[in-house]
Write an enzyme that holds these catalytic residues in place. Structure first.
Site, mmCIF file in Angstrom:
data_model
loop_
_atom_site.group_PDB
_atom_site.id
_atom_site.type_symbol
_atom_site.label_atom_id
_atom_site.label_comp_id
_atom_site.label_asym_id
_atom_site.label_seq_id
_atom_site.Cartn_x
_atom_site.Cartn_y
_atom_site.Cartn_z
ATOM 1 C CG HIS A 122 -2.015 -1.322 1.146
ATOM 2 N ND1 HIS A 122 -2.522 -1.656 2.207
ATOM 3 C CD2 HIS A 122 -2.313 -1.923 0.160
ATOM 4 C CE1 HIS A 122 -3.549 -2.647 1.864
ATOM 5 N NE2 HIS A 122 -3.185 -2.794 0.667
ATOM 6 C CG ASN A 216 -5.576 -9.916 15.414
ATOM 7 O OD1 ASN A 216 -5.649 -9.548 16.639
ATOM 8 N ND2 ASN A 216 -5.816 -9.462 14.241
HETATM 9 C C1 LIG Z 1 -12.554 -1.552 3.776
HETATM 10 C C2 LIG Z 1 -12.890 -2.726 2.901
HETATM 11 C C3 LIG Z 1 -13.975 -3.601 2.776
HETATM 12 N N1 LIG Z 1 -12.438 -2.287 1.374
HETATM 13 C C4 LIG Z 1 -11.422 -2.763 0.538
HETATM 14 O O1 LIG Z 1 -10.974 -3.766 0.598
HETATM 15 C C5 LIG Z 1 -11.396 -1.874 -0.877
HETATM 16 C C6 LIG Z 1 -12.580 -2.188 -1.636
HETATM 17 C C7 LIG Z 1 -12.691 -3.641 -2.159
HETATM 18 C C8 LIG Z 1 -11.906 -4.156 -3.214
HETATM 19 N N2 LIG Z 1 -12.089 -5.570 -3.334
HETATM 20 C C9 LIG Z 1 -12.965 -5.858 -2.510
HETATM 21 C C10 LIG Z 1 -13.714 -7.113 -2.071
HETATM 22 C C11 LIG Z 1 -14.478 -7.208 -1.063
HETATM 23 C C12 LIG Z 1 -14.875 -5.996 -0.158
HETATM 24 C C13 LIG Z 1 -14.274 -5.021 -0.567
HETATM 25 C C14 LIG Z 1 -13.477 -4.804 -1.579
HETATM 26 N N3 LIG Z 1 -10.209 -2.304 -1.251
HETATM 27 C C15 LIG Z 1 -9.678 -1.283 -2.014
HETATM 28 O O2 LIG Z 1 -10.211 -0.192 -2.337
HETATM 29 C C16 LIG Z 1 -8.303 -1.461 -2.817
HETATM 30 C C17 LIG Z 1 -7.117 -0.645 -1.925
HETATM 31 C C18 LIG Z 1 -7.126 -0.984 -0.657
HETATM 32 C C19 LIG Z 1 -5.849 -0.303 0.245
HETATM 33 C C20 LIG Z 1 -6.267 0.866 0.618
HETATM 34 N N4 LIG Z 1 -5.069 1.624 1.255
HETATM 35 C C21 LIG Z 1 -4.620 1.283 2.561
HETATM 36 N N5 LIG Z 1 -3.810 2.111 3.096
HETATM 37 C C22 LIG Z 1 -2.986 3.015 2.483
HETATM 38 C C23 LIG Z 1 -3.542 4.352 2.697
HETATM 39 C C24 LIG Z 1 -3.249 4.675 4.108
HETATM 40 O O3 LIG Z 1 -2.558 3.705 5.047
HETATM 41 O O4 LIG Z 1 -3.355 5.814 4.367
HETATM 42 S S1 LIG Z 1 -5.632 0.215 3.580
HETATM 43 C C25 LIG Z 1 -5.179 0.427 5.240
HETATM 44 O O5 LIG Z 1 -6.291 -0.221 6.007
HETATM 45 C C26 LIG Z 1 -5.850 -1.328 6.291
HETATM 46 C C27 LIG Z 1 -6.054 -1.540 7.703
HETATM 47 O O6 LIG Z 1 -6.010 -2.770 8.076
HETATM 48 P P1 LIG Z 1 -5.153 -3.371 9.284
HETATM 49 O O7 LIG Z 1 -3.553 -3.000 8.666
HETATM 50 O O8 LIG Z 1 -5.435 -4.840 9.322
HETATM 51 O O9 LIG Z 1 -5.386 -2.563 10.463
HETATM 52 P P2 LIG Z 1 -6.623 -2.622 11.255
HETATM 53 O O10 LIG Z 1 -6.545 -1.375 12.293
HETATM 54 O O11 LIG Z 1 -8.122 -2.736 10.632
HETATM 55 O O12 LIG Z 1 -6.453 -3.767 12.137
HETATM 56 C C28 LIG Z 1 -5.436 -4.019 13.263
HETATM 57 C C29 LIG Z 1 -5.498 -5.346 13.824
HETATM 58 O O13 LIG Z 1 -4.303 -5.524 14.435
HETATM 59 C C30 LIG Z 1 -4.424 -6.234 15.537
HETATM 60 N N6 LIG Z 1 -3.691 -5.682 16.619
HETATM 61 C C31 LIG Z 1 -3.774 -4.799 17.745
HETATM 62 N N7 LIG Z 1 -2.853 -4.507 18.247
HETATM 63 C C32 LIG Z 1 -1.906 -5.678 18.164
HETATM 64 C C33 LIG Z 1 -0.412 -6.106 18.455
HETATM 65 N N8 LIG Z 1 0.055 -5.361 19.512
HETATM 66 N N9 LIG Z 1 -0.195 -7.339 17.886
HETATM 67 C C34 LIG Z 1 -0.816 -7.920 16.954
HETATM 68 N N10 LIG Z 1 -2.091 -7.666 16.522
HETATM 69 C C35 LIG Z 1 -2.320 -6.302 17.128
HETATM 70 C C36 LIG Z 1 -6.296 -5.736 15.947
HETATM 71 O O14 LIG Z 1 -6.716 -6.737 16.744
HETATM 72 C C37 LIG Z 1 -6.742 -5.769 14.591
HETATM 73 O O15 LIG Z 1 -7.216 -6.988 13.888
HETATM 74 C C38 LIG Z 1 -4.625 -1.947 5.864
HETATM 75 O O16 LIG Z 1 -4.681 -2.374 4.672
HETATM 76 C C39 LIG Z 1 -3.985 -0.395 5.721
HETATM 77 O O17 LIG Z 1 -2.914 -0.388 4.499
HETATM 78 N N11 LIG Z 1 -8.470 -1.221 -3.982
HETATM 79 C C40 LIG Z 1 -8.963 -1.621 -4.854
HETATM 80 O O18 LIG Z 1 -9.745 -2.719 -4.701
HETATM 81 O O19 LIG Z 1 -9.254 -0.957 -6.208
HETATM 82 C C41 LIG Z 1 -10.076 -1.701 -7.270
HETATM 83 C C42 LIG Z 1 -9.412 -1.428 -8.419
HETATM 84 C C43 LIG Z 1 -8.903 -2.499 -9.059
HETATM 85 C C44 LIG Z 1 -8.145 -2.474 -10.320
HETATM 86 C C45 LIG Z 1 -8.329 -1.044 -11.053
HETATM 87 C C46 LIG Z 1 -8.524 -0.015 -10.164
HETATM 88 C C47 LIG Z 1 -9.242 -0.263 -9.012
#
Ligand SMILES: CC(C)NC(=O)[C@H](Cc1c[nH]c2ccccc12)NC(=O)[C@H](CCCC/N=C(/NCCC(=O)O)S[C@H]1O[C@H](COP(=O)(O)OP(=O)(O)OC[C@H]2O[C@@H](n3cnc4c(N)ncnc43)[C@H](O)[C@@H]2O)[C@@H](O)[C@H]1O)NC(=O)OCc1ccccc1
Length: 243
Positions: A122, A216
């Site tokens: 990303h 996790n």
């Molecule tokens: C919300 C989600 C449903 N939406 C998507 O997935 C979308 C849409 C989509 C596409 N396909 C799908 C299929 C199904 C549903 C939806 C979609 N995907 C997109 O838009 C992607 C792009 C996705 C990337 C977006 N950019 C990021 N980041 C950069 C920017 C920025 O950072 O500002 S995503 C960003 O959010 C995500 C956050 O998730 P996590 O890293 O897992 O963090 P989170 O806070 O959620 O969770 C933390 C976890 O850690 C745990 N934790 C906490 N403390 C600890 C600890 N101490 N130790 C261990 N674990 C721990 C917690 O319990 C928790 O579980 C990361 O990926 C992060 O990079 N692009 C795209 O599909 O384009 C199309 C396309 C294709 C071809 C041509 C044109 C267009």
């Protein structure tokens, strides 16, 4: 939190593995003080959901707001240090023949810890690019304007990250899929496994016969199908797993 028991079968499987792939998310940087996407935003950002700011539409609507949000995150990242979770993955890279670290994080902490074979799916928040030509811009005239303008074409600069609705870098995604489909052990560390296409990787690895391990403290959509679940913080579990 009680120490997480590490199954001997997993330790043996990891020791014998010659090809290992890891997918990391914001959770691995939580212990470094970098807020996860799930963590509520603080201060003036509390009223925004990250998914609402990290989009081309948000940047088109209010480029200064989005630039300032990334500037705020860059400050948090600059003050952060890699933690034992990041460092454990550096050690693992040193002892496995074929190792690939795939990260969703844009904080650069894996590289700062010393990881080499890193795929930043990303992007990287510390880099800025022209929002039109996407060429990387190292320096610009600081006129105080936010976002600053591209010295070459005058377009606003943006962070070198993938926004929601934008395609991932094709080569990076292909390399990540290849690593997932050819590894013997796939570690899924600190990710809520909801953002695609990254979230598909552990399932692709399992379909290709890999042993999938989730690290996790909380459950995720992967938890019920992971071969091993280590429900604790990466900074404690990964050093124990690799001891
Ligand atoms: C919300 C989600 C449903 N939406 C998507 O997935 C979308 C849409 C989509 C596409 N396909 C799908 C299929 C199904 C549903 C939806 C979609 N995907 C997109 O838009 C992607 C792009 C996705 C990337 C977006 N950019 C990021 N980041 C950069 C920017 C920025 O950072 O500002 S995503 C960003 O959010 C995500 C956050 O998730 P996590 O890293 O897992 O963090 P989170 O806070 O959620 O969770 C933390 C976890 O850690 C745990 N934790 C906490 N403390 C600890 C600890 N101490 N130790 C261990 N674990 C721990 C917690 O319990 C928790 O579980 C990361 O990926 C992060 O990079 N692009 C795209 O599909 O384009 C199309 C396309 C294709 C071809 C041509 C044109 C267009």
């Amino acid at each position: 939190m009680n120490a997480v028991a590490i199954p001997a079968a997993l330790v043996a499987r990891l020791r014998a593995a010659r090809r290992v792939a890891v997918l990391s998310g914001a959770g691995i940087s939580a212990e470094s003080g970098v807020p996860t996407f799930r963590d509520a935003q603080t201060g003036l950002w509390a009223r925004y959901r990250p998914e609402d700011l990290a989009t081309p539409a948000a940047f088109a609507r209010d480029p200064q707001l989005v630039w300032d949000w990334y500037a705020w995150r860059r400050e948090r990242v600059a003050q952060a240090q890699p933690n034992p979770g990041h460092r454990a993955l550096v050690a693992l890279e040193g002892r496995v023949a074929a190792f690939t670290l795939i990260t969703q994080n844009v904080d650069g902490l894996h590289r700062r810890a010393g990881s080499r074979r890193v795929i930043e799916l990303h992007g990287d928040i510390t880099r800025s690019v022209c929002s039109v030509e996407r060429c990387e811009v190292g320096a610009w005239d600081d006129t105080g304007e936010r976002p600053p303008r591209c010295p070459a074409c005058g377009a606003p600069l943006r962070p070198d990250v993938v926004w929601f609705g934008e395609a991932l870098p094709r080569a990076a995604l292909a390399a990540a899929q290849a690593a997932a489909e050819s590894c013997e052990v796939f570690l899924c560390v600190g990710t809520s496994t909801v953002v695609y296409p990254a979230a598909e990787l552990p399932f692709a690895a399992q379909r290709s016969g890999a042993c999938v391990v989730e690290v996790n403290p909380d459950a995720t959509p992967l938890s019920s199908s992971a071969d091993f679940r280590l429900p604790g913080p990466a900074g404690t579990v990964l050093p124990a797993l690799l001891a």
